[in-house]
Design an enzyme around this catalytic site. Structure first.
Site, short mmCIF file in Angstrom:
data_model
loop_
_atom_site.label_atom_id
_atom_site.label_comp_id
_atom_site.label_asym_id
_atom_site.label_seq_id
_atom_site.Cartn_x
_atom_site.Cartn_y
_atom_site.Cartn_z
N LEU A 120 0.77 -1.21 0.12
CA LEU A 120 0.03 0.00 -0.08
C LEU A 120 0.89 1.12 -0.01
O LEU A 120 2.09 1.26 -0.20
CB LEU A 120 -0.85 -0.02 1.18
CG LEU A 120 -1.90 -1.39 1.38
CD1 LEU A 120 -2.53 -1.44 2.55
CD2 LEU A 120 -2.80 -1.23 0.12
N LYS A 135 14.92 1.17 3.13
CA LYS A 135 14.36 1.71 2.03
C LYS A 135 14.26 3.23 2.04
O LYS A 135 14.46 4.05 1.05
CB LYS A 135 12.95 1.14 2.18
CG LYS A 135 12.14 1.65 0.69
CD LYS A 135 12.64 1.19 -0.48
CE LYS A 135 12.25 1.94 -2.01
NZ LYS A 135 10.85 1.63 -2.17
N LYS A 145 7.31 11.42 1.11
CA LYS A 145 6.97 10.62 2.25
C LYS A 145 8.05 9.67 2.61
O LYS A 145 8.34 9.80 3.79
CB LYS A 145 5.66 9.61 1.94
CG LYS A 145 5.34 8.67 2.98
CD LYS A 145 4.83 7.39 2.61
CE LYS A 145 5.84 6.54 1.71
NZ LYS A 145 5.28 5.20 1.25
#
Lengths: 297, 297, 297, 297
Positions: free
Chosen positions: D67, D173, D242
């Site tokens: 998601l 990440k 983000k």
């Protein structure tokens, strides 16, 4: 015996300064790039309108310049109608420009070859201080030259401070203005965040101004200019951008790691470019408001 | 009828605040993690020393906390000796900690389940303001709860401001302190550059304090604490680091691009780590002085 | 007919470059501030050791300089033993210094008055590239002059690129090195945070080097120099500090808001000052490690 | 015996990953918030379309989520149709979302109460890597759980790396992507300055890519996407914003002073807000181009 003064640069700050140098014991000649402004200024005063910088300097004991940048002053020195062609040996150039130390030192070196003194003498206090003759004047130069020019400076300044060697006045003026810029931007960041978190900017300023985070910026500029959305155009963003850049350059030249001054320089460079040449310095907050999508009001 | 108050956290700011809540109409119980400090505090006063947070809260209409962080407050809530075990329904927790909005909101939600109100109420004014009862108190919470606690706050505060919803007091306090941090660091950068350029910091401050770059920091902290090399330990760098971090977090949470607040957070994080837990907040300038290899004196 | 070349500056990069200019068709004269180094260099080679810059330049068609800064080059121009006193009309100065565009333009202007050409020609590829004659050479100057010097450059360079007008080579070299500095510092921040979060730097680099965050720095410098704690001294931090400063200056001069380049300049300025003149450029990570209190290993 | 897998989140990366989990030995159920997308996906495949997250999880040994944010995953846990209602004891949630460590730890704690394992497993390699099954997968969790899920990961990943405890995959990440953001922005600053100084971006990249300043960004993204003005929309700026924010948060949580990561977070926050939700991550350079009033082409 009159004190013969020449004044070059009759802008928003220059004109009210020059007005204090018109009455006795001064004898004033003025020059302005746009001649009409000089003619207007002289209207009703005992003032000579000079044709060229050289013509203005002729017979003057003191030449006062008040231009946008030190480079503008430097550009008036040379050629048949330049200042150097007119200067009397023993005269002094008093530069009220918010200048940069490196160019001031270069100008001083050039003038010294012609037995002309130099004092960098940027001022603080704005248009009203200039009108009322209550400016603060920050002088760079050797002590004896600063003493010689003091009677001239006292005609328009209330606080005359000898800051250090040539360029010291420029350096101090630029750092003062850089702190102003820091305050404008950081206050905007804080108030924008608070506004979005439900704290009204007026309440926030009321508290900050009673607390340790207060500054002249939070006490005057934000209540009077930002919250009201008035943004009066009293001091151009383009000029503050220039000043922050000078201060950041002084820090670099002196090998002082200065992340905050350098960041401020970049933010005002961006604001200047985005908001244009006519924007007031306080309008820099508009760039932050656009980023944050909130109005500080 | 007396107003029954409990006070938890008798530190440098907490103790003088609590002293205003001892005389009638207040009836005071105190608790401190290090019990000896509570016993010392109570000596010669009509004050009950509680054994646990729960014991302190028992029968109190108002519980005041004044700890280092919101997390410290949160850690007192649970367990058989925790605040929740002692609270009377209808009581209010007044948190004078310089806290963070997110944790305050979490605490308020927990308390509401037990019919206990919450107001975040960080203060400004330092030890002397606490002693003289002249603090500024920044309140976050709903208006009726803020009205209910006002008589308690007026015992030690002079300016009581309702800032907005729960967390608004924390947010405003953190932004005020972040501006303080911005001023300390940027003034240090400017003065270090000037000092190396031949302008004495005392002269520079004299001029700046008469000009547009002035702040409470340039007017008080630098003349009294830096130029004198006194660096009195009145407010720990570790706590200011925490506060700047809270303000930077508010800006991020509110999606306000805030390069200056974030940079300040990093500089104070570095200063805190390098200078240690006991350093005063103004000593952050020592890190810049080390980088620049100059003393601002 | 031989091509007569003079070479000034037999440092870590200069000496191996000069070695390619000793055999025919070249005829080489060398000069070094510390004469012993020139004598050592010439040992066993058909090379003339010149007494002064003027002496080196005499009869040379091409003079190559490889010094620390453009100011060092500029300081060799004047006086009876300076380059200008020795230059043949029609000669060209090829400056392999990692210089700054403004000084290069000033040097070029001076030389043009004496009918001497100028090309800024900083190199990339390090000591091994210099030894193997596989350097990349970034040329600034007019196209015809760059064509004239190409045979000289091909003696030690594999990729000869005409970048633009005078100063363009300097500008590009400085930006390349500034990106290197950005990569060194940002990779250090990321790996320090990961190390403290439980991710080993070796594992992190293995993944990053297979992903979008990879750079020459993450692929070579960190595995070979940081994780091993070897930190070989191949390129001084002091010189990278200078280069970042040049790039930041180009951005300012071109009115490009560049917060990241300016911040990087400040961080390397601080690292240089704290770690000293002999530190290698990769050792800048040591400053971040001290701040973060973690070793990237 | 088949391996029963549920897959939730059939977006640009999720769908091609899920396709590798449809053929034997896997038995696949899929769920997507917009059901039509799940139906489309299942067309022509032996795949069950689940009605709810709970329905998807029922009977699955492994549930894979992909998601936008960890919060999105967290929001699927609760309620009668939530994942927890459907999970078999002993199952494992494999979260391929580019998530944040704190939320991942919270999810893992919730699941552990129901005897369900958790591995954060964000991927790198883009749409083509997902299609070809050559993704790099960064796993956070305990070693035995990572071993259990390895056969599932190998269906779509080529390089499966156990990075550390829960959240370690997310942390790594995010740092990789933050370095990507650093490279995009700093390369833009450098090339904009060079372009205005007369060095063409194509020439500059050619040289940088042969030198120490090269990165994957300078080697691929700028030549293919910026210079061509193609700016294909492959990875949204909103998502990179983000990710940088997550990396900056990891650095803050770990007490690593990280001015460069924090500045990058602010610049991408501003770019995201100004350029909107649909812009590609490389389009952040457009904000710099606007500030600099130059096009990097």
């Amino acid at each position: 015996m009159p004190t013969r003064v020449a004044f070059l640069g009759l802008g928003a700050i220059g004109a009210p300064i020059a007005r204090h140098l018109a009455p006795p014991p001064f004898e004033l000649a003025v020059w302005n790039r746009t001649r009409a402004r000089a003619v207007d200024f002289a209207h009703g005063l005992e003032v000579r309108v000079a044709d060229t910088p050289a013509d203005a300097a002729r017979a003057a004991q003191f030449v006062v310049t008040c231009l946008s940048t030190s480079r503008d002053v430097e550009s008036l020195l040379d050629g048949p109608s330049g200042l150097i062609a007119g200067f009397e040996p023993g005269a002094v150039l008093i530069d009220c420009t918010s200048g940069d130390p490196a160019t001031s030192r270069r100008i001083a070196t050039r003038l010294a070859e012609h037995d002309v003194g130099f004092v960098d003498a940027p001022v603080s206090g704005g248009v009203s201080g200039a009108e009322q003759g209550t400016l603060t004047v920050m002088c760079g130069g050797d002590a004896s030259t600063v003493e010689r020019v003091r009677p001239v400076l006292q005609a328009f300044g209330k606080k005359i401070v000898h800051c250090g060697p040539i360029g010291a006045g420029d350096a101090l003026k630029s750092v003062n203005n850089a702190l102003l810029a820091v305050h404008v931007w950081s206050t905007a960041e804080g108030l924008a965040a608070l506004a979005k978190a439900g704290v009204s900017p007026a309440v926030a300023l009321d508290v900050i101004n009673a607390s340790s985070g207060r500054s002249n910026t939070s006490q005057s500029l934000f209540p009077e200019r930002v919250l009201t959305r008035a943004f009066p155009r009293t001091f151009r963003l383009a000029l503050l951008d220039k000043d922050v850049n000078i201060a950041a350059g002084v820090a670099r030249e002196q090998q002082v790691p200065s992340p905050m001054l350098q960041l401020t320089a970049e933010l005002f460079r961006a604001a200047h470019r985005v908001l244009g040449e006519e924007a007031d310095h306080v309008e820099a907050v508009r760039l932050l408001e656009e980023w944050a999508q909130v109005e500080i009001a």
